[in-house]
Each structure stands twice: as structure tokens, then as C-alpha cells.
Design an enzyme around this catalytic site. Structure first.
Site, short mmCIF file in Angstrom:
data_model
loop_
_atom_site.label_atom_id
_atom_site.label_comp_id
_atom_site.label_asym_id
_atom_site.label_seq_id
_atom_site.Cartn_x
_atom_site.Cartn_y
_atom_site.Cartn_z
N GLU A 110 0.88 -1.16 0.00
CA GLU A 110 0.00 0.00 0.00
C GLU A 110 0.92 1.22 0.00
O GLU A 110 1.83 1.31 0.83
CB GLU A 110 -0.87 -0.02 1.28
CG GLU A 110 -1.97 1.01 1.20
CD GLU A 110 -2.76 1.17 2.48
OE1 GLU A 110 -2.71 0.28 3.35
OE2 GLU A 110 -3.41 2.23 2.60
N ARG A 140 5.63 -12.64 9.75
CA ARG A 140 6.35 -11.43 9.38
C ARG A 140 7.72 -11.40 10.05
O ARG A 140 7.95 -12.05 11.06
CB ARG A 140 5.55 -10.16 9.66
CG ARG A 140 4.81 -10.12 10.95
CD ARG A 140 3.73 -9.03 10.99
NE ARG A 140 4.21 -7.72 10.59
CZ ARG A 140 3.58 -6.96 9.70
NH1 ARG A 140 2.48 -7.37 9.12
NH2 ARG A 140 4.04 -5.76 9.41
N LYS A 169 4.55 0.70 9.53
CA LYS A 169 4.58 1.99 8.85
C LYS A 169 4.00 3.10 9.72
O LYS A 169 4.45 4.24 9.67
CB LYS A 169 3.84 1.89 7.52
CG LYS A 169 4.70 1.20 6.47
CD LYS A 169 4.09 1.28 5.10
CE LYS A 169 3.07 0.20 4.91
NZ LYS A 169 2.70 -0.03 3.50
P1 ATP Z 1 2.68 -2.13 8.26
O1 ATP Z 1 4.18 -2.12 8.08
O2 ATP Z 1 2.17 -0.86 8.82
O3 ATP Z 1 2.18 -3.34 8.98
P2 ATP Z 1 1.87 -3.45 5.91
O4 ATP Z 1 2.87 -4.42 6.25
O5 ATP Z 1 0.47 -3.89 5.97
O6 ATP Z 1 2.04 -2.19 6.81
P3 ATP Z 1 1.80 -3.33 3.08
O7 ATP Z 1 2.16 -2.23 2.17
O8 ATP Z 1 0.39 -3.79 3.07
O9 ATP Z 1 2.21 -2.84 4.51
O10 ATP Z 1 2.75 -4.57 2.86
C1 ATP Z 1 2.99 -5.13 1.60
C2 ATP Z 1 3.36 -6.57 1.76
O11 ATP Z 1 4.51 -6.71 2.60
C3 ATP Z 1 2.25 -7.35 2.41
O12 ATP Z 1 2.03 -8.51 1.65
C4 ATP Z 1 2.75 -7.69 3.76
O13 ATP Z 1 2.26 -8.94 4.16
C5 ATP Z 1 4.27 -7.70 3.58
N1 ATP Z 1 4.92 -7.32 4.83
C6 ATP Z 1 4.73 -6.19 5.53
N2 ATP Z 1 5.46 -6.19 6.65
C7 ATP Z 1 6.15 -7.35 6.68
C8 ATP Z 1 7.08 -7.95 7.59
N3 ATP Z 1 7.45 -7.34 8.72
N4 ATP Z 1 7.59 -9.15 7.27
C9 ATP Z 1 7.23 -9.76 6.13
N5 ATP Z 1 6.36 -9.27 5.23
C10 ATP Z 1 5.81 -8.07 5.50
#
Ligand code: ATP
Ligand code: MG
Length: 596
Positions: free
Chosen positions: A68, A293, A303
């Protein structure tokens, strides 16, 4: 002790590194050298491999990375990028880059641009497969009308607060909305008028009609569309209703023919909803696989939190070298190779773990050790005068550019009567464990000569050491003594006249707490910020070859650590260096010393 399917990956200095698909332990730092870690298991790779072997989807593999655009990418995203692009490459498929841009209030073009730059920097290419959920707005709208016509969606007039009350809790079922049984025609009419802008923000939503008593709260008549009279960074003012992420995501995957929709564990409970939409629409189903994650010690990877660090000025923007963002890590001097290597090493499991920052640093050192040229720089200079070296004389000595890379050759470093060494390499009254320079003691200057300290000159008022006087042994030129005499220390140094000034920024962890995400009730993660995460040294001296230090280039300052010439602030003749990481040996020594 270990579960049946636990797997011992390596044992270093008594620290057993265990990786276990369902029970990942805190991953410790390898302490030294290459420890021969075999790649840990990756259950998603096994799933994809099996699907390819059984000819599912005609043996095709299509994955996607769906950020996003509401912030910069961080190291957690790197795990997802490496996994999605890596699997596509491994199985001869494709990985799409798709921006899930369904919320105009938080999304910006700056984020879109930075995300593309960071994915490329990490070494991946989406080719012509760049997509935006906003490109599907019309299709998604048509799908919504289809669901209304099937009696599977309704327009609801409850406010968001009322909806929350009606939703129920984990233990109690929800209550049906009084608008749930509106006739199809009325729903269609209202939804079309929502689209045409007749109603104010928050006054109506479109909701799926599923089951208010479902044990899965995501299935309790979730919102599909909300009204937002807001400009979208791509579709402008074309729309005033926007699909919810959960409604857009599965359909977008389906429209793109994604075969494996790989996401983090928190989406496991959303999968039944994604399946419900696709089933009701009779659409193609990708296979969704969830993985844990990445969490990294001493930092935050959300974020929302990173945005707070930026907005409240705790760091100098998203690309501050202390940030766990890819932009920050790039500026810090971390390499894409090291980050990819980390992502491979930590494996892919289902249980969350906290990866020690030291593990990332290990990967960075391992990569830079192979290719960073060695140079000499003195961070906190102490003047040394070689009394028996002729005044006005100067000479060039051969220095090896990289002992790990014989092809890197040699360079000349200037030597002179007056030099600088590191303040901490001299002690007037050394304790037992200190083997470096001290009065009466002889040490080696790297690539140069043996020198012996003869006397110490102190400032008249401060009493602090102003300079030290030494003698050198001309027979030890190059750093070897012909009579086999041994010294216990080899110091780095620079010529006083021929070195150039430099600014060096020393970075340390952003947070003092290993897991600042895990704050207690009423506590703010901000209170765990490390007040000493940045130290700027302005009177450093570096060897003259660094006058032309390449911005973004990597160097090993002998005995100190790896540094990069700052990509923005470093200028020819006026280099500015960021410390990427210390040398491990030094760190181990310091730690040992602290324990004493
Ligand atoms: P935030 O960091 O606020 O949790 P988000 O992870 O939801 O935001 P997105 O832009 O939706 O941010 O993430 C894009 C992709 O990256 C998604 O498929 C998410 O599952 C993956 N992703 C995000 N954070 C992690 C992480 N810490 N480890 C592995 N994959 C991640
Ligand atoms: Mg997300």
C-alpha cells in the site's frame, strides 16, 4: 527439548541456532566467520514446487508484491519481496508489482516512487507487470453490483460507531443491521447514488451480507465500500466511493491470475472472506499462503510507527540511516546482497520470531569483507611526531587494497614525520590488558614502520595529552622487523600533512530496547529511543585517496569498521562518511572489556 520437526541449523560459540517451522526461537547472531548455515526450510517453496510438479495452473507460477503506497518499504517488506520475486524466478514465473491503493487519505505519489526505487535496488524487476488496484475500480464496482443483484450485499446507514457496537466481540455474536433486508432494487439505487456523490462521507456503506454470528469477525457483514469525497493520487476525483482493502485485494489477485497469493499471518483470518467473495462471484481463486512477518531487534517495523518517527522529527526522514527502511539502509551503506542474504538465512516459517540485528550486521560484514577496499582513517586524532625522521622528508608506502581480493591490488599511502593515530590507541599508564602504544613501548604502524614512544607532551593548562614523541626504526620499512623482533599491536595511522579532513557519522541502534514494539500498558515506544543513536565526529583525518571517495561507495577503515561515503553530503575533497557497521572483532573485544 526440540520438537520433532525442529531442525538444527548451526552451532556457533555455544549458541545453537534453531529454526523450526512452527516454533522459531529468537535468532542469535553468528559470532564469527562463515558458520556454514544451510538454508532453513521454506514451506512456501515446497507448496509452490508441489503445485508446479502436479501441473496445477498448467505449471505456471504468478506471484505479486502488493504494497500500500502509504509509507516507505522496510526490511520486513524485503522478506516478502525476496520471497515473491524469488519464487517466481525460481519456477520460471512472474511477479507483479501491484499497488494496493484503495485509501486516498494515506497514499502519496512519493511513496509509489520510493517503493519502485527500493524494489529495483533490492535487485528485482517486475518488467511490464506494474499494476494498481485503482486500475480495477470499475471492475470492482461491477462486481459489487453483481453481489447486490445476488442479494449478497446491501447498503447500510449505520455510522461506523454503531457498526462497531453491532459487530459483537470474539465471545458474543453480532447483531444484524436494521438495513440488512433492503430490497435489491433499493440497494442498487442507493449504491449508484453513493457513486454519483449524493451522500456525505460516512453516511452510508456497502456491506457484504454474510453472517453476523460467525466466529470469524471478518465474516460479520464486512464493509465493502465507504464514501470518501477525496482526490485519489491516480484516479483524481473520478470516485467518491472507495473499496475496502479486504474487498479489493482478493479480486485484484484473481484478476491478475495470481497463482500463489503469499501474505503475512494476520491475513489468515481474512482468507475465508476472500474465498467468499470469489465464490459468490464465481471467480478464479489464487492459493493463499501465510507466513510469519519479520521482526528485527532494536527497531520498529510498522509503517504507522515509522511515520511517527518521521513526523515527530525523531529521525531526519524516511531515509535516515538509522531507519529500518530500505531507503535508510541504502543510505547507511547496507547492500542489497546482504539484505537478500539475510532474507534467505532467516527462512520462512509460521511462527513470529525476533531476528537479532546482529544477524543482519553479520550479513553486511560478510558481503563487504569481500569487496570493500581497505583504507586508513583516524576518527579521533592524536598527533605523533617521529623525532628521528628527517624534517621535510616524505615517502610513499605500499598498502594492500583488499587482502580478501588479490586482484584489488595495492595503493600508495604517504608517510611523514608528523602523523595521527587514534587517541584510544595510546595510554600513558596502560592497564595489563592494553597492548597498544604506551611510553617506552614499541608497536607497528600498518604498512610502515615500528615506532617506540619516547615522551608525552601535555597541554599547559588542560594537562591533556597534546602529542606524543616517538622514534622509528628505518630497518622495519613495510612493517617487518629484519631481526624477528615482535610487537603486540599494529596501529592504523595517517600522515598529518598529507591526510585530509573528514566528517564521520557514527550510527548506533535506534532503540535501546530489543523489542520496542512490546511496550507496556500506557507506555509509548518513543520512550525507548536511543539518545545516542547518532554521534558526529568533525575532526577526523583520512588518507588522501579518500578525497575522491565515491558517494555510496563502501570502504573498510582498517581496525574500525565499514563506512560509506554519504550519497548526499559527501563531496570531492570533503568526504562525509557513515559508519555502516563496526568490525566484529572490535565489538567482541569491547564487550569482553566491558564485562571485566
Ligand atoms: P505495516 O508495516 O504498517 O504493517 P503493511 O505491512 O500492511 O504495513 P503493506 O504495504 O500492506 O504494509 O505490505 C505489503 C506486503 O509486505 C504485504 O504482503 C505484507 O504482508 C508484507 N509485509 C509487511 N510487513 C512485513 C514484515 N514485517 N515481514 C514480512 N512481510 C511483510
Ligand atoms: Mg497491509
Amino acid at each position: 527439548m526440540m520438537g520433532a520437526d525442529a531442525r538444527k541449523v548451526g552451532s556457533v560459540d555455544g549458541n545453537t541456532i534453531i529454526h523450526h517451522e512452527r516454533e522459531v526461537k529468537v535468532m542469535k547472531t553468528p559470532e564469527s566467520g562463515d558458520v556454514g548455515l544451510t538454508p532453513p526450510p521454506n514451506f512456501i517453496r515446497s507448496i509452490v514446487s508441489e503445485d508446479v510438479n502436479t501441473g496445477k495452473n498448467g505449471g505456471k507460477v504468478i506471484t505479486r508484491f502488493p504494497p500500500e503506497p502509504n509509507g516507505y518499504l522496510h526490511i520486513g517488506h524485503a522478506k516478502s519481496i525476496c520471497l515473491n520475486f524469488g519464487l517466481a524466478a525460481e519456477f520460471g514465473g512472474h511477479c507483479n508489482l501491484r499497488f494496493d491503493d484503495t485509501n486516498p487519505s494515506k497514499e502519496e505519489q512519493e511513496y509509489v516512487d520510493s517503493i519502485m526505487e527500493d524494489v529495483r535496488w533490492l535487485g528485482f524487476d517486475w518488467g511490464d507487470r506494474l499494476y494498481y488496484a485503482s486500475d480495477y475500480f470499475e471492475r470492482l464496482y461491477e462486481f459489487a453490483e453483481a453481489l447486490i443483484k445476488k442479494g449478497k450485499a446491501f447498503v447500510c446507514d449505520l455510522t461506523f460507531d454503531q457498526m462497531r457496537e453491532y459487530r459483537g466481540t470474539l465471545n458474543t455474536p453480532g447483531k444484524e443491521s436494521p438495513y440488512r433486508n433492503r430490497p435489491v432494487e433499493e440497494n442498487l439505487d442507493l449504491f449508484r447514488r453513493m457513486r454519483s456523490g449524493e451522500f456525505p462521507d460516512g453516511s452510508k456503506t456497502l456491506r457484504a451480507k454474510i453472517d453476523m454470528s460467525s466466529g470469524n469477525i471478518n465474516m460479520r457483514d464486512p464493509v465493502m465500500y465507504r464514501i470518501k469525497h477525496e482526490e485519489h493520487q491516480r484516479s483524481g476525483s473520478k470516485w467518491c466511493i472507495y473499496p475496502m482493502y479486504d474487498y479489493a485485494h482478493g479480486q485484484s489477485d484473481s484478476l491478475e491470475g495470481v497463482t500463489h497469493s503469499i501474505c503475512t499471518m494476520e491475513y489468515e483470518d481474512h482468507r475465508p472472506l476472500y474465498d467468499w467473495y470469489l465464490d459468490e462471484l464465481g471467480a478464479y481463486h489464487p492459493r493463499q499462503c501465510e507466513f510469519a512477518r519479520l521482526n528485527l531487534s532494536n527497531t520498529v517495523l510498522s509503517k504507522r510507527r515509522l511515520l511517527r518517527l518521521v513526523n515527530e522529527g525523531h529521525v531526519a526522514g524516511w531515509s535516515d540511516p538509522r531507519m529500518p527502511t530500505l531507503a535508510g539502509m541504502r543510505r547507511r551503506g547496507y547492500t542489497p546482497e546482504a539484505i537478500r542474504n539475510l532474507c534467505e538465512r532467516i527462512g520462512v516459517g509460521k511462527k513470529e520470531s525476533l531476528v537479532d540485528m546482529g544477524m543482519l550486521e553479520f550479513c553486511v560484514r560478510e558481503d563487504l569483507n569481500k569487496r570493500a577496499p581497505r583504507v586508513m582513517g583516524v576518527l579521533r586524532p592524536l598527533k605523533v611526531v617521529i623525532d628521528n625522521y628527517p624534517e621535510g622528508k616524505g615517502e610513499y608506502l605500499d598498502a594492500i587494497n583488499n587482502p580478501e581480493d588479490p586482484g584489488a591490488g595495492k595503493r600508495k599511502v604517504p608517510f611523514s614525520r608528523e602523523l595521527y593515530i587514534e587517541q584510544e590507541d595510546f595510554m600513558e599508564a596502560p592497564p595489563k590488558q592494553f597492548f597498544r602504544l604506551a611510553p617506552g613501548r614499541e608497536v607497528r604502524l600498518r604498512y610502515a614502520y615500528f615506532i617506540r614512544c619516547e615522551s608525552v607532551v601535555k597541554g599547559p593548562d588542560s594537562g591533556e595529552i597534546a602529542e606524543i614523541h616517538c622514534t622509528y626504526d628505518p630497518a622495519t620499512r613495510g612493517g617487518d622487523s629484519p631481526d624477528g623482533r615482535k610487537v603486540k599491536a599494529t596501529l592504523h595511522w595517517v600522515s598529518a600533512e598529507r591526510s585530509i579532513p573528514a566528517v564521520v557519522r557514527l550510527y548506533d541502534s535506534l532503540f535501546v530496547n530489543a523489542n520496542p514494539n512490546d511496550v507496556g500498558e500506557g507506555e509509548d515506544f518513543i520512550s525507548y529511543l536511543n539518545p545516542n543513536s547518532l554521534e558526529i565526529l568533525t575532526s577526523c583525518r583520512v588518507e588522501p585517496s579518500l578525497s575522491e571517495a565515491i558517494p555510496g561507495g563502501h570502504y573498510q577503515f582498517e581496525r574500525i569498521g565499514y563506512f560509506t561515503a554519504d550519497a548526499v553530503d559527501s563531496k570531492p575533497g570533503k568526504p562525509v562518511f557513515n559508519r555502516i557497521v563496526t568490525l566484529k572483532d572490535e565489538w567482541v573485544k569491547i564487550q569482553k572489556a566491558e564485562k571485566k
